[in-house]
Motif scaffolding. Structure first.
Motif, short mmCIF file in Angstrom:
data_model
loop_
_atom_site.label_atom_id
_atom_site.label_comp_id
_atom_site.label_asym_id
_atom_site.label_seq_id
_atom_site.Cartn_x
_atom_site.Cartn_y
_atom_site.Cartn_z
N MET A 1 0.85 -1.20 0.00
CA MET A 1 0.00 0.00 0.00
C MET A 1 0.88 1.24 0.00
SD MET A 1 -2.77 -0.98 2.92
CE MET A 1 -1.50 -1.61 4.01
N ILE A 2 1.86 1.21 0.95
CA ILE A 2 2.76 2.36 1.02
C ILE A 2 3.57 2.47 -0.26
CG2 ILE A 2 4.78 3.31 2.20
CD1 ILE A 2 3.64 2.03 4.80
N ARG A 3 4.02 1.27 -0.79
CA ARG A 3 4.81 1.28 -2.03
C ARG A 3 4.00 1.89 -3.17
NH1 ARG A 3 6.77 -4.49 -2.72
NH2 ARG A 3 7.50 -4.58 -0.60
N THR A 4 2.73 1.52 -3.27
CA THR A 4 1.90 2.05 -4.35
C THR A 4 1.78 3.57 -4.24
OG1 THR A 4 0.61 -0.01 -4.25
CG2 THR A 4 -0.35 1.85 -5.48
N THR A 5 1.57 4.04 -3.03
CA THR A 5 1.44 5.48 -2.83
C THR A 5 2.72 6.19 -3.23
OG1 THR A 5 0.04 4.98 -0.90
CG2 THR A 5 0.85 7.25 -1.14
N HIS A 6 3.86 5.61 -2.82
CA HIS A 6 5.14 6.23 -3.17
C HIS A 6 5.36 6.26 -4.68
CE1 HIS A 6 7.17 5.53 1.01
NE2 HIS A 6 6.29 6.53 1.00
N ARG A 7 4.98 5.14 -5.31
CA ARG A 7 5.18 5.09 -6.78
C ARG A 7 4.36 6.18 -7.44
NH1 ARG A 7 4.07 -0.89 -7.42
NH2 ARG A 7 5.93 -1.76 -6.50
N VAL A 8 3.13 6.28 -7.00
CA VAL A 8 2.26 7.31 -7.60
C VAL A 8 2.84 8.70 -7.35
CG1 VAL A 8 0.00 8.38 -7.47
CG2 VAL A 8 0.18 5.89 -7.53
N ALA A 9 3.33 8.90 -6.13
CA ALA A 9 3.89 10.22 -5.79
C ALA A 9 5.09 10.54 -6.68
CB ALA A 9 4.29 10.25 -4.32
N VAL A 10 5.95 9.53 -6.89
CA VAL A 10 7.13 9.74 -7.75
C VAL A 10 6.69 10.08 -9.16
CG1 VAL A 10 9.04 8.53 -8.87
CG2 VAL A 10 8.73 8.33 -6.39
N ILE A 11 5.70 9.35 -9.67
CA ILE A 11 5.23 9.61 -11.04
C ILE A 11 4.70 11.04 -11.14
CG2 ILE A 11 3.41 9.03 -12.71
CD1 ILE A 11 3.74 6.08 -11.70
N ILE A 12 3.96 11.43 -10.13
CA ILE A 12 3.38 12.78 -10.17
C ILE A 12 4.48 13.83 -10.10
CG2 ILE A 12 1.98 14.42 -8.85
CD1 ILE A 12 0.19 11.92 -8.18
N ILE A 13 5.47 13.62 -9.25
CA ILE A 13 6.58 14.58 -9.15
C ILE A 13 7.32 14.69 -10.48
CG2 ILE A 13 8.85 14.99 -8.10
CD1 ILE A 13 7.57 13.79 -5.49
N VAL A 14 7.56 13.56 -11.11
CA VAL A 14 8.23 13.58 -12.43
C VAL A 14 7.38 14.36 -13.43
CG1 VAL A 14 8.87 12.14 -14.39
CG2 VAL A 14 9.56 11.47 -12.08
N ALA A 15 6.07 14.12 -13.37
CA ALA A 15 5.18 14.83 -14.30
C ALA A 15 5.25 16.34 -14.06
CB ALA A 15 3.74 14.34 -14.13
N VAL A 16 5.33 16.74 -12.80
CA VAL A 16 5.42 18.18 -12.48
C VAL A 16 6.72 18.75 -13.02
CG1 VAL A 16 5.70 19.81 -10.58
CG2 VAL A 16 3.91 18.08 -10.47
N VAL A 17 7.80 18.04 -12.82
CA VAL A 17 9.12 18.53 -13.28
C VAL A 17 9.13 18.66 -14.80
CG1 VAL A 17 11.56 17.94 -13.46
CG2 VAL A 17 10.38 17.71 -11.27
N VAL A 18 8.59 17.65 -15.47
CA VAL A 18 8.54 17.68 -16.94
C VAL A 18 7.68 18.85 -17.40
CG1 VAL A 18 7.69 16.47 -18.99
CG2 VAL A 18 9.02 15.23 -17.27
N SER A 19 6.57 19.07 -16.71
CA SER A 19 5.70 20.20 -17.08
C SER A 19 6.45 21.51 -16.95
CB SER A 19 4.48 20.25 -16.17
OG SER A 19 3.77 19.04 -16.26
N MET A 20 7.23 21.66 -15.88
CA MET A 20 8.02 22.89 -15.68
C MET A 20 8.99 23.07 -16.82
SD MET A 20 8.90 22.70 -11.61
CE MET A 20 10.18 23.92 -11.70
#
Lengths: 200, 351
Positions: B1-20
């Motif tokens: 559960m925690i792993r899934t949340t972390h994975r999603v968080a990492v994906i979202i952070i990457v998406a934010v950086v790419v958007s920037m």
């Protein structure tokens, strides 16, 4: 099991939601940076124009702005064929400025100068709008309707930018969006003098 | 559960950086912006030089501006623009307008010659020769053009060619019949110590449609293309670059040769008015040399030296040849003032 799945989904939504909000904020900020012009406070323009004819008159920028103006379209090209404009140009017809100091006729030339040492001389026909005009697409010469030479102070609705000769530039304008030679578009004009042509 | 949340968080952070990276302004601020101002007749050459120099120096963004030669220099000396490198079509302008405050050396790197350019459709195109050009230009129905001498050096050089032709062809009517008779008010010509002085009217106005006066080459080339004129006084490089035919004039009058400098010196043009306060109205006949220099106040002196080095190098000479710009071995007026990296590449001008 079902409860654990529900717990992970529950934690996921706020995280996802926050990230989406972050992306949206970044997008708006980026758009604002790209499009929002930097706000400059309005400044007064301290620039005198000296007119010399059968008398001498000095006009401030504010006095020029209160005179009846003329608006037309025109642009120019440089020595190497770089096109500037066409713009919507607003200013005072040169002929009217000359009228303030006695007017001009065929025996006169008009000497337009700037503090950077640039000078251009125009004859009577040019003051009346006699110029060759060029198509902005291909710089071929094309016929034109009535042209007016003006002392431009406003371009596309704004005070002339510094690089374009703020506050005054000579502009040759008409109803059509045509170009004339760039050497006539004297920038930073501060003196207009009527002389008798030395060639008669 | 925690792993899934972390994975999603990492994906979202990457998406934010790419958007920037995509959405925020992205520019070449990291590159050095080298400002190069050049004479208009060098436009074809310098476009090629820019491409090749930037490919060899990817950290440099060459920003070019073309003007008449005097305007090139004035942008630095009178308008106070930031200019690193200047290249002009008259080498004498550099010491006249820039020494000692703005520069103290120049290097000549190219030359040119005056020709009579035309097309296949020009009247008498198959009849005109170096021996009869001045007679062809006066024929009824023939139209020709030259640039305004007050605005363009090619214009006053056209007047010089026409005047020098009188001595060469032993015909004292050439200047009057080809040029002066077409203008009102017209030119005055006086002679002093074997030197002809041609005084221009304030405003140069053709009386008829036989002669077209335009601000520069751009307009004359367009008129030749459209058939508006049959002939134009032009630089040979410009004629060749635009695929025009041309009449090769004798070196005694075409301003191409140091061998005939004394002859060229025997014509002086007095311009109609002083367009630039920093330059007088007198133009003396001399061989055409293009010269380059670096501003003493250059913001990017190292890159400027690299640029000049490139222009006078074998690569630069190759580009001159490819763009039909006649080259000369690089020569300088002041070798001791040159940047060290350039000294071994040039010879001193023999005054």
């Amino acid at each position: 099991m079902k409860e654990k799945g529900n717990k992970s989904s529950t934690r996921l939504f706020p995280v996802t939601g926050m990230a989406v909000v972050c992306i949206c904020i970044l997008t708006v900020v980026a758009g604002c940076i790209a499009t929002h012009p930097s706000a400059e406070p309005e400044e007064t323009i301290d620039w005198n124009l000296t007119l010399v004819g059968n008398k001498e008159t000095v006009l401030t920028f504010d006095e020029i702005r209160t005179m009846p103006s003329y608006t037309g379209h025109g642009g120019f090209f440089t020595t190497v064929g770089i096109v500037n404009g066409p713009f919507k140009c607003k200013g005072i017809p040169l002929e009217e400025l000359c009228d303030l100091v006695g007017g001009i006729d065929e025996s006169n030339t008009v000497w337009v100068s700037a503090p950077d040492g640039y000078m251009m001389v125009f004859d009577y026909d040019q003051i009346k709008g006699d110029f060759n005009t060029f198509n902005p697409e291909n710089l071929r010469e094309v016929p034109h309707g009535k042209l007016t030479m003006i002392l431009e102070y406003e371009q596309d609705g704004e005070i002339l930018p510094e690089n374009d000769g703020r506050p005054y530039r000579i502009a040759i304008v008409g109803k059509e969006e045509l170009l004339t030679e760039g050497s006539y578009w004297v920038k930073w004009v501060d003196k207009i003098e009527i002389r008798t042509s030395s060639n008669g | 559960m925690i792993r899934t949340t972390h994975r999603v968080a990492v994906i979202i952070i990457v998406a934010v950086v790419v958007s920037m990276a995509i959405l925020l302004p992205h520019n070449d601020e990291d590159k050095t912006k080298l400002k190069v101002f050049y004479a208009g007749s060098l436009i074809v050459l310098f476009e090629e030089i820019e491409k090749e120099f930037e490919s060899k120096h990817p950290d440099v963004d060459v920003q070019m501006e073309g003007h008449g030669s005097i305007q090139v220099i004035r942008h630095l000396t009178d308008i106070h623009d930031e200019v690193d490198v200047l290249a002009v079509a008259d080498h004498a302008l550099i010491p006249d307008m820039m020494y000692p405050e703005y520069a103290d050396w120049y290097i000549t790197f190219a030359t040119n010659e005056m020709v009579i350019a035309h097309t296949d459709e020009s009247k008498y195109a198959d009849e005109i020769t170096p021996e009869n050009w001045y007679e062809i230009l006066t024929r009824p129905g023939v139209k020709f053009g030259f640039s305004n001498p007050t605005l363009d050096s090619c214009g006053y050089r056209a007047l010089m060619v026409s005047q020098l032709a009188e001595s060469y062809y032993n015909n004292q009517t050439i200047f009057d019949n080809v040029i002066a008779c077409n203008f009102n008010p017209t030119f005055e010509t006086t002679t002093h110590n074997n030197t002809s002085i041609i005084i221009m009217p304030e405003i140069l106005k053709p009386e008829t449609k036989k002669v077209a006066i335009r601000g520069g080459s751009v307009q004359l080339l367009a008129l030749l293309d459209s058939g508006g004129i049959d002939y134009a006084f032009q630089y040979k490089s410009v004629a060749q670059q635009h695929g025009l035919r041309f009449v090769d004039l004798p070196p005694e009058i075409d301003l191409s040769s140091t061998e005939h400098e004394d002859t060229y010196n025997r014509v002086i043009i007095q311009l109609g008015f002083q367009r630039f306060a920093s330059v007088g109205t007198e133009r003396v006949g001399k061989p055409i040399f293009y010269a380059i220099t670096i501003s003493k106040n250059a913001l990017h002196p190292e890159q400027a030296v690299e640029f000049v080095k490139f222009v006078i190098s074998k690569d630069g000479q190759r580009l001159l040849q490819e763009t039909k710009q006649p080259s000369v071995p690089p020569m300088t007026d002041n070798p001791n003032n040159l940047p060290e990296e350039l000294r071994f590449m040039v010879m001193e001008i023999d005054e």
